[in-house]
Design an enzyme around this catalytic site. Structure first.
Site, short mmCIF file in Angstrom:
data_model
loop_
_atom_site.label_atom_id
_atom_site.label_comp_id
_atom_site.label_asym_id
_atom_site.label_seq_id
_atom_site.Cartn_x
_atom_site.Cartn_y
_atom_site.Cartn_z
N GLN A 186 0.82 -1.20 0.00
CA GLN A 186 0.00 0.00 0.00
C GLN A 186 0.87 1.26 0.00
O GLN A 186 0.63 2.20 -0.76
CB GLN A 186 -0.90 -0.04 1.24
CG GLN A 186 -2.07 0.89 1.19
CD GLN A 186 -2.90 0.82 2.46
OE1 GLN A 186 -2.48 0.20 3.45
NE2 GLN A 186 -4.05 1.45 2.44
N LEU B 6 -6.12 -3.56 -11.00
CA LEU B 6 -5.84 -4.91 -10.52
C LEU B 6 -4.99 -4.91 -9.25
O LEU B 6 -4.82 -5.95 -8.61
CB LEU B 6 -5.23 -5.77 -11.63
CG LEU B 6 -3.95 -5.39 -12.33
CD1 LEU B 6 -2.75 -5.76 -11.48
CD2 LEU B 6 -3.87 -6.11 -13.67
N TYR B 7 -4.46 -3.74 -8.84
CA TYR B 7 -3.65 -3.67 -7.61
C TYR B 7 -4.50 -3.41 -6.37
O TYR B 7 -3.96 -3.18 -5.30
CB TYR B 7 -2.57 -2.59 -7.73
CG TYR B 7 -1.19 -3.04 -7.25
CD1 TYR B 7 -0.97 -3.46 -5.95
CD2 TYR B 7 -0.11 -3.03 -8.12
CE1 TYR B 7 0.28 -3.87 -5.52
CE2 TYR B 7 1.15 -3.43 -7.71
CZ TYR B 7 1.35 -3.85 -6.41
OH TYR B 7 2.59 -4.25 -6.00
C1 HEM Z 1 -7.51 -1.21 6.13
C2 HEM Z 1 -6.83 -1.05 5.06
C3 HEM Z 1 -7.28 -0.29 3.83
C4 HEM Z 1 -8.31 0.59 3.67
C5 HEM Z 1 -9.31 1.07 4.71
C6 HEM Z 1 -8.29 1.00 2.29
C7 HEM Z 1 -9.19 1.88 1.72
C8 HEM Z 1 -9.12 2.33 0.43
C9 HEM Z 1 -10.03 3.26 -0.16
C10 HEM Z 1 -11.23 3.86 0.55
C11 HEM Z 1 -9.63 3.49 -1.41
C12 HEM Z 1 -10.27 4.41 -2.44
C13 HEM Z 1 -11.11 3.60 -3.36
C14 HEM Z 1 -10.70 3.69 -4.79
O1 HEM Z 1 -9.87 4.52 -5.16
O2 HEM Z 1 -11.20 2.89 -5.59
C15 HEM Z 1 -8.46 2.69 -1.64
C16 HEM Z 1 -7.76 2.68 -2.80
C17 HEM Z 1 -6.71 1.83 -3.06
N1 HEM Z 1 -6.17 0.90 -2.21
FE1 HEM Z 1 -6.74 0.60 -0.31
N2 HEM Z 1 -7.26 0.37 1.65
C18 HEM Z 1 -6.62 -0.43 2.54
C19 HEM Z 1 -5.55 -1.24 2.30
C20 HEM Z 1 -4.93 -1.41 1.07
C21 HEM Z 1 -3.87 -2.33 0.83
C22 HEM Z 1 -3.21 -3.26 1.84
C23 HEM Z 1 -3.54 -2.20 -0.48
C24 HEM Z 1 -2.45 -3.02 -1.13
C25 HEM Z 1 -2.00 -2.90 -2.33
C26 HEM Z 1 -4.40 -1.18 -1.06
C27 HEM Z 1 -4.37 -0.74 -2.37
C28 HEM Z 1 -5.16 0.27 -2.87
C29 HEM Z 1 -5.03 0.82 -4.20
C30 HEM Z 1 -4.03 0.40 -5.27
C31 HEM Z 1 -5.99 1.81 -4.32
C32 HEM Z 1 -6.23 2.74 -5.51
C33 HEM Z 1 -5.61 4.07 -5.20
C34 HEM Z 1 -5.98 5.14 -6.17
O3 HEM Z 1 -6.44 4.81 -7.26
O4 HEM Z 1 -5.81 6.32 -5.84
N3 HEM Z 1 -5.24 -0.74 -0.07
N4 HEM Z 1 -8.20 1.99 -0.50
#
Ligand code: HEM
Ligand SMILES: *[C@@H]1O[C@H](CO)[C@@H](O)[C@H](O)[C@H]1NC(C)=O
Ligand SMILES: *[C@@H]1O[C@H](CO)[C@@H](O)[C@H](O)[C@H]1NC(C)=O
Ligand SMILES: *[C@@H]1O[C@H](CO)[C@@H](O)[C@H](O)[C@H]1NC(C)=O
Ligand SMILES: *[C@@H]1O[C@H](CO)[C@@H](O)[C@H](O)[C@H]1NC(C)=O
Length: 615
Positions: free
Chosen positions: A220, A401-402
């Site tokens: 992340q 896909l990430y």
């Molecule tokens: C408790 C842990 C986590 C929470 C609450 C969380 C929450 C979120 C949220 C709310 C989004 C925005 C949704 C979206 O852009 O579609 C997001 C995006 C994303 N998350 Fe997580 N996430 C967590 C852990 C992780 C982990 C471990 C990864 C590992 C790769 C990850 C990878 C991503 C990626 C690649 C995006 C897209 C970012 C972007 O397009 O700006 N997340 N996450």
């Protein structure tokens, strides 16, 4: 400008509880546009003309161009194929296809035959095979980049405007009769239903490869330097203009933020001392924009390069580690170059940090993820005689896909305490309460969830799966099977072929109607996992090319940059070349915890707490 405000009402897209309403707005807007399109396309249907490119007729990466109203041509130039639809292989292509082993064969080769890899790992063969891995993978990524969400054909705007994510395949043409082209149902399944039925965790399924939370938070932390989707405007835009490993998650993604985060002395970053230990400063001292819940006091907000990293102690922990490492490297540089000013010390240290990141990601992170018996090697000289472009553009499909949220556990075990999500998210004091050592030790011992196979997303991150699907529709991402073909994989012929699970296959069939109408993210996550693998074939075959191209396409890997002077001399160059996760942690902590990207595999590894001096 934005970075200056210490905003109290600024939780933005990242606060999971606030997401829903916002996304719903986008969703209803999307539905509205979609209905409009259905209207126009049914008119087109009446006149009997369907855009022939909606059938995706061109195979083997041929380019579909529409002529007249109902005509098309496939441009098969340099695909190695000819014919109306680029399906007839040329002689050399036929031979190559005959000799080329399939991905499952290559994979089983790379994960079996210990005796063979024992020889390879310790000989010149390692270089040869590593070079092959790098070139074969990165050859699949067009460079310079091609399409984006607005332009399904080559254009100067698409090349030049780096606010867009690029795309490997053009969007589904707007005038197609069905949402995924010409196959499947006229209305795609409700994203919420998809999340509930295929993603919601029943019981925690650990990754069989032994991946841990140290890895999950690295994933992340690392990817959020180049995945920063701009949710303010639709159309596949990013806020991360570095398009690769630029360490903007540490230094900020614009000069103003960077200057605020910098101490402006000896090249260092600003910090605060708590119980004699270095941590990121608070927003009350360094007023940069950080995303936190409303009314979260500035003196408890940590100021970090990436504005969303306050959400998880795992991310503030990595932020702390990299901050300490940067300042440590600055001290080393300053000792060797007492005449250098703050700027040169900062800039050189940043390049060293970028080098360390790439090294650790390739030699340890990718090593863990791949499960390969080949010992991965970060050595830019491997590509010096290959045809390789030192540039990179982040693709929307890579971002899709990430989304590896199944990695997240049911709760977090630290130093004998079980911490639920409610006490983990946005908890600043947790980092300083336990300290870096105990957190690293805890995260390295706790298993992460298996990413592939479905039914493994914790409640707290279930919404994210919905959001990915909504974004994919808004961006008109092409069907999963089209991506299979683009990456030289056989398209699946049925949902059972994909999942290997009768129940899931039946449900998917009912919702999508046609395997050729299945969406990319759903396909990649629900594909049957490889034997004892963290995910299925598609994630590896599609993810690895994007990943390796992004890592090796960095300017520091180019012949002009890859030399001691770039990193302040041999000392800095060696810090880059010999970087490991363990050194990263243990050169910046009081004692050396168990630290790795996998859970302990034997008694020896499980032994705790060696003093850092033993390093
Ligand atoms: C408790 C842990 C986590 C929470 C609450 C969380 C929450 C979120 C949220 C709310 C989004 C925005 C949704 C979206 O852009 O579609 C997001 C995006 C994303 N998350 Fe997580 N996430 C967590 C852990 C992780 C982990 C471990 C990864 C590992 C790769 C990850 C990878 C991503 C990626 C690649 C995006 C897209 C970012 C972007 O397009 O700006 N997340 N996450
Ligand atoms: C090319 O593809 C189109 C559309 O899928 C199909 O109708 C046509 O028969 C194909 N042509 C050949 C030569 O296979
Ligand atoms: C990129 O395209 C968007 C949408 O057309 C536009 O708003 C933006 O100004 C463009 N950026 C640049 C740098 O031209
Ligand atoms: C080769 O090296 C890798 C990485 O250190 C290791 O995981 C693998 O087990 C080694 N292979 C053999 C056969 O020793
Ligand atoms: C933060 O974590 C600590 C230690 O687990 C806990 O005592 C505290 O209640 C948490 N704070 C919040 C706001 O959840």
């Amino acid at each position: 400008m934005e970075d200056n405000k210490v905003d109290e009402a600024d939780e933005e897209e990242y606060c999971p509880t606030e997401l829903h309403q916002y996304q719903f707005g986008i969703f209803s807007m999307w539905m509205f546009i979609h209905l409009l399109l259905l209207q126009t396309s049914s008119c087109a249907g009446d006149s009997g003309v369907v855009n022939p490119c909606c059938y995706y007729p061109c195979q083997n990466s041929g380019v579909c161009v529409r002529f007249g109203t109902d005509g098309y041509q496939c441009d098969c130039t340099r695909t190695g194929f000819n014919g109306e639809n680029c399906t007839d292989p040329e002689f050399w292509t036929r031979l190559r296809l005959l000799l080329k082993p399939s991905p499952p064969v290559v994979h089983s080769f790379l994960t079996n035959f210990h005796w063979f890899w024992n020889i390879v790992n310790n000989s010149f063969l390692r270089d040869i095979i590593m070079r092959l891995v790098l070139t074969v993978r990165s050859d699949l990524i067009p460079s310079p980049p091609t399409y984006n969400t607005k332009y399904g054909y080559l254009s100067w705007e698409s090349y030049y405007n780096i606010s867009y994510y690029t795309r490997l395949l053009p969007p589904v043409p707007k005038d197609c009769p069905l949402p995924m082209g010409t196959k499947g149902k006229s209305v795609l399944p409700d994203p919420k239903l998809l999340a509930e039925r295929f993603f919601r965790r029943k019981t925690f399924r650990p990754d069989p490869q032994g991946t841990n939370l140290m890895f999950a938070f690295m994933a992340q932390h690392f990817t959020h330097q180049f995945f920063r989707t701009n949710h303010d405007v639709p159309g596949g835009f990013t806020k991360a203009l570095g398009h690769g490993v630029d360490a903007s998650n540490i230094y900020g993604d614009n000069l103003m933020r960077q200057l605020q985060l910098r101490l402006q002395k000896d090249g260092k970053l600003k910090y605060q001392l708590v119980k004699g230990e270095t941590y990121p400063p608070t927003v009350s001292e360094v007023p940069v924009h950080m995303v936190y819940p409303k009314d979260f006091p500035p003196e408890q907000r940590l100021a970090i390069g990436q504005e969303v990293f306050g959400i998880l102690p795992g991310l503030t922990m990595y932020a702390t580690i990299w901050l300490r490492e940067h300042n440590r490297v600055c001290d080393i540089m300053k000792a060797e170059h007492p005449t250098w000013d703050d700027e040169q010390l900062f800039q050189t240290s940043r390049l060293i940090i970028i080098g360390e990141i790439i090294n650790i990601i390739i030699e340890e992170y990718v090593q863990q993820l791949s499960g390969y018996l080949l010992k991965m090697k970060f050595d830019p000289t491997l590509l010096f005689n290959a045809r390789f472009q030192y540039s990179n553009r982040i693709a929307l499909e890579f971002c899709q896909l990430y989304h590896w949220h199944p990695l997240m556990p049911d709760s977090f075990m630290v130093d004998g305490d079980e911490i639920p999500y409610s006490q983990f998210l946005y908890n600043t004091s947790l980092l300083m309460h336990y300290g870096v050592e105990k957190l690293v030790d805890a995260f390295s011992r706790q298993p992460a969830g298996q990413i592939g196979g479905g039914l493994n997303s914790h409640e707290a991150v279930l919404k994210v799966a919905e959001m990915v699907v909504r974004e994919s529709r808004a961006a008109r991402v092409r069907p999963f099977n089209e991506y299979r073909k683009k990456f030289n994989l056989k398209p699946y012929t049925s949902f059972y072929d994909l999942t290997g699970n009768t129940e899931m296959a039946r449900d998917l069939e009912e919702l999508y109607g046609d395997i050729d109408a299945l969406e990319l993210y759903i396909g990649v996550l629900l594909e049957k996992t490889r034997a004892d693998g963290i995910f299925g074939e598609s994630m590896v075959e599609m993810g690895a090319p994007f990943s390796l191209k992004g890592l090796m396409g960095n300017p520091i890997c180019s012949p002009e940059y890859w030399k001691p002077s770039t990193f302040g001399g041999e000392t800095g160059f060696n810090i880059v070349k010999k970087a490991t996760l363990k050194k990263l942690v243990c050169l910046n902590t009081k004692w050396c915890p168990y630290v790795d990207f996998h859970v302990p595999r034997n008694e020896e590894e499980a032994k705790p707490k060696t003093p850092s001096t033993e390093l």
